[in-house]
Design a protein around this motif. Structure first.
Motif, PDB file in Angstrom:
ATOM      1  N   PRO A 129     -54.588  10.669  15.882  1.00 61.48           N
ATOM      2  CA  PRO A 129     -54.532  10.453  14.677  1.00 61.48           C
ATOM      3  C   PRO A 129     -53.000  10.205  14.076  1.00 61.48           C
ATOM      4  N   PHE A 130     -52.833   9.548  12.971  1.00 53.29           N
ATOM      5  CA  PHE A 130     -51.243   9.438  12.540  1.00 53.29           C
ATOM      6  C   PHE A 130     -50.926  10.256  11.244  1.00 53.29           C
ATOM      7  N   GLY A 131     -49.752  10.718  11.163  1.00 58.58           N
ATOM      8  CA  GLY A 131     -49.353  11.626  10.234  1.00 58.58           C
ATOM      9  C   GLY A 131     -48.813  10.628   9.116  1.00 58.58           C
ATOM     10  N   LEU A 132     -48.217   9.496   9.416  1.00 60.81           N
ATOM     11  CA  LEU A 132     -47.922   8.385   8.506  1.00 60.81           C
ATOM     12  C   LEU A 132     -48.309   7.196   8.999  1.00 60.81           C
ATOM     13  N   VAL A 133     -48.816   6.349   8.067  1.00 57.33           N
ATOM     14  CA  VAL A 133     -49.250   4.895   8.282  1.00 57.33           C
ATOM     15  C   VAL A 133     -48.134   4.375   7.272  1.00 57.33           C
ATOM     16  N   TRP A 134     -47.410   3.341   8.023  1.00 58.56           N
ATOM     17  CA  TRP A 134     -46.342   2.548   7.344  1.00 58.56           C
ATOM     18  C   TRP A 134     -46.388   0.956   7.370  1.00 58.56           C
ATOM     19  N   SER A 135     -46.688   0.426   6.343  1.00 55.64           N
ATOM     20  CA  SER A 135     -46.949  -0.954   6.174  1.00 55.64           C
ATOM     21  C   SER A 135     -45.957  -1.605   5.260  1.00 55.64           C
ATOM     22  N   LEU A 136     -45.033  -2.441   5.694  1.00 48.40           N
ATOM     23  CA  LEU A 136     -44.013  -2.757   5.154  1.00 48.40           C
ATOM     24  C   LEU A 136     -44.211  -4.349   5.391  1.00 48.40           C
ATOM     25  N   GLU A 137     -44.652  -5.135   4.297  1.00 50.28           N
ATOM     26  CA  GLU A 137     -44.789  -6.472   4.002  1.00 50.28           C
ATOM     27  C   GLU A 137     -45.352  -7.077   5.112  1.00 50.28           C
ATOM     28  N   SER A 138     -46.618  -6.420   5.445  1.00 47.81           N
ATOM     29  CA  SER A 138     -47.812  -7.130   6.354  1.00 47.81           C
ATOM     30  C   SER A 138     -49.012  -7.280   5.745  1.00 47.81           C
ATOM     31  N   ALA A 139     -49.434  -6.419   4.672  1.00 51.76           N
ATOM     32  CA  ALA A 139     -50.705  -6.120   3.898  1.00 51.76           C
ATOM     33  C   ALA A 139     -51.237  -7.648   3.493  1.00 51.76           C
ATOM     34  N   GLU A 140     -50.143  -8.324   3.186  1.00 48.38           N
ATOM     35  CA  GLU A 140     -50.322  -9.685   2.323  1.00 48.38           C
ATOM     36  C   GLU A 140     -51.016 -10.486   3.342  1.00 48.38           C
TER      37      GLU A 140
END
Length: 280
Positions: A129-140
């Motif tokens: 499991p991850f403590g942080l999910v980072w999503s920078l200009e990809s969800a679009e």
């Protein structure tokens, strides 16, 4: 692989080498201060967006991180070096993954950062499991954004957090005009995007997926100057030669810069940041 993902891969495989030559290891907007009046050097503006998003997101520690849509791993390396984190980055582009590996080795972070060629929608609990999910200009680039939030919630450890930045369109109602719809359709086609949604819709989706203490802000003013900076960089001789070498899809993507500038000026294109936590 879906048709959309194949187009996205092809676009980034062709355009990334030129971008790296002109702009460097961050493939996203720059940050120009809260009101957009600061004028840092372009590469610094992009680095500033990462550090400002970390600050706004309240990220203080992270042992295991998912960088969903990592490009060439600029954010992944920042998070690894800043927090001593172990980071899994995923990208559809083999060209980006190969360059990410080279940059990571040069930074001496190969024991902390791994970049894989994968669809972010195929990441599972077994990868975390991850403590942080980072999503920078990809969800679009994701068509089913509600499912994306559910996936992010599943792979987080209890007490973990999501920090996201993504493109949106303005709040509706009032409904989008035909002029606005035409401009969005051009941007969707040239940047290989499914339809965008308003920031408020993303907030509701995150809450429905189970995230707590969801908060969003509009950073459009802070990032809008980026596109004029990119446009200026594109008119030098080296960039023009690179665009022609990269091929027609990259040339069309460069033309879309004008649509993005117009969209921001109209108040149609919005840049949203979002954060939320998973209950313990």
């Amino acid at each position: 692989m879906t048709t959309l993902n194949a187009r996205i891969r092809r676009f980034y495989d062709r355009s990334t080498p030129l971008w790296l030559e002109v702009w460097g290891e961050h493939l996203h907007h720059g940050y120009y201060g809260a009101d957009g009046s600061a004028r840092p050097e372009p590469r610094q503006a992009q680095a500033d967006l990462v550090s400002e998003l970390v600050r706004w997101g309240g990220v203080r520690h992270a042992r295991r991180v998912l960088d969903a849509g990592c490009g060439v791993g600029g954010s992944a390396r920042y998070l690894a070096s800043q927090f001593g984190a172990s980071v899994l980055g995923v990208t559809l582009s083999p060209v980006q993954a190969a360059q990410a590996t080279r940059y990571t080795e040069e930074a001496g972070l190969q024991q902390q950062v791994e970049v894989q060629v994968r669809d972010m929608m195929e990441v599972s609990e077994a990868d975390g499991p991850f403590g942080l999910v980072w999503s920078l200009e990809s969800a679009e680039h994701i068509a089913d954004k509600a499912e994306l939030f559910r996936l992010f919630h599943r792979v987080l450890t209890p007490g973990g957090q999501l920090v996201m930045a993504t493109w949106c369109h303005r709040l509706t109602p009032p409904e989008l005009t035909r002029r606005e719809q035409r401009l969005l359709e051009r941007i969707y086609r040239l940047y290989h995007l499914p339809p965008m949604v308003p920031r408020e819709t993303l907030e509701a989706m995150a809450q429905a997926a189970g995230f707590r203490d969801v908060r969003t802000e509009d950073w459009s003013r802070s990032v809008a100057p980026f596109w004029m900076a990119v446009l200026r960089s594109a008119v030098n001789l080296r960039s023009i030669i690179g665009l022609f070498r990269a091929g027609w899809p990259t040339l069309k993507g460069a033309w879309a810069m004008l649509y993005m500038i117009r969209g921001y000026r109209m108040g149609l294109i919005r840049f949203a940041v979002l954060k939320g936590g998973k209950g313990g």
